[in-house]
Design an enzyme around this catalytic site. Sequence first.
Site, short mmCIF file in Angstrom:
data_model
loop_
_atom_site.label_atom_id
_atom_site.label_comp_id
_atom_site.label_asym_id
_atom_site.label_seq_id
_atom_site.Cartn_x
_atom_site.Cartn_y
_atom_site.Cartn_z
CB ALA A 92 -0.29 6.84 -3.87
CG ASN A 144 -2.93 11.18 2.94
OD1 ASN A 144 -2.11 10.33 2.12
ND2 ASN A 144 -2.66 11.34 4.24
NE ARG A 161 0.45 1.05 3.31
CZ ARG A 161 1.23 1.90 3.63
NH1 ARG A 161 2.16 1.55 3.62
NH2 ARG A 161 0.96 3.19 3.98
CG ASP A 217 -3.27 7.49 -1.36
OD1 ASP A 217 -3.18 6.31 -1.67
OD2 ASP A 217 -3.19 7.81 -0.14
#
Length: 347
Positions: free
Chosen positions: A47, A244, A45, A234
């Site tokens: 981005a 985010n 995980r 993100d």
Amino acid sequence: MLPTFEWRGDHLLLLDQRFLPEREEYLELKDYREIADAIRNMAVRGAPAIGIVAGYGVVLGVKAINCKEDLEEKFKGICETIERTRPTARNLFFVIERMRKVFETVKGKELDEVRKELEKAAIEIEKEVYEAILKVSTFGAELIPNNSSILTHCNAGGLATSGWGTALGVIKMAHRMGKKIHVYVDETRPLLQGARLTTYELSKEGIPFTLITDNMAGWMMKKGKISAVIVGADRIATNGDTANKIGTYSLSVLARENSVPFYVAAPVSTIDFNLESGDEIPIEERKGDEIKSIIKGIDRLRNLKVENPAFDVTPNQLITAIITEFGIFKPPYRENLVKVKELISKT
């Protein structure tokens, strides 16, 4: 610290973040569908890391194709399978777009050459991301005064990127510059990426930290214990609105109320110039089981409903600055981030 992932030519070795910090366990991913599952299920995980891993997923998918018959259709299916995993992270789509462009230039060549060019592109993307994030960290470290207490949310360190980190990279760089820093780590519910992952990284780096629950952050600011808030991202819209991990928006409001600077650290690949504002950012809704699993026996309650958005959007007016590899940008974001787009076109 152990690498988040490592490309081995015929498979991707991936640190399964779901088990940290209890144990360090690696997955050997040999199929693009396994890559997609690892992204969807949050074995990986963050981005930037999602984007890089997605690129290698495309490579594995094409390596498994044995003939050029229906090559374009097969390639399209590979990309779409990976794209459907996490809708909010811009870097995932940025990398898939890059891989599609490379494919378009080489699809007429022999299959071995197509594979080589796509693999070369994925490796280049990983290198570019690492170098970009190192620059983000260097620029951001200049914003951190000596003797600071920094609050961070979720995990935006090496585990979420390509071995260095965005928000946590800024903190690490400032620490290596000799600045005295203490980090307050939000646990980040429901999956506790702050409590499990950020503490893991800070411990490895030897950076002093204190773990707090998410709902303690405002009081820590009120008591003057927080010098600044630094988070990753993100997806960032053209006007600076930033998606985010859920809970980031609340921190930005608390920071404004307590006159605490609120910084976003991210590579420009996180900026989505196709979106005018945060209202257009797709927000991933995850299964309620992630929340229900925390409370034993809660499924026995009648009419139980659970909402589990994975992200929220912080409005640009609550962001003090956005730190990128092209420098530090402050309001007005729409005008200043367009300058980033111009810089990208020149590189």
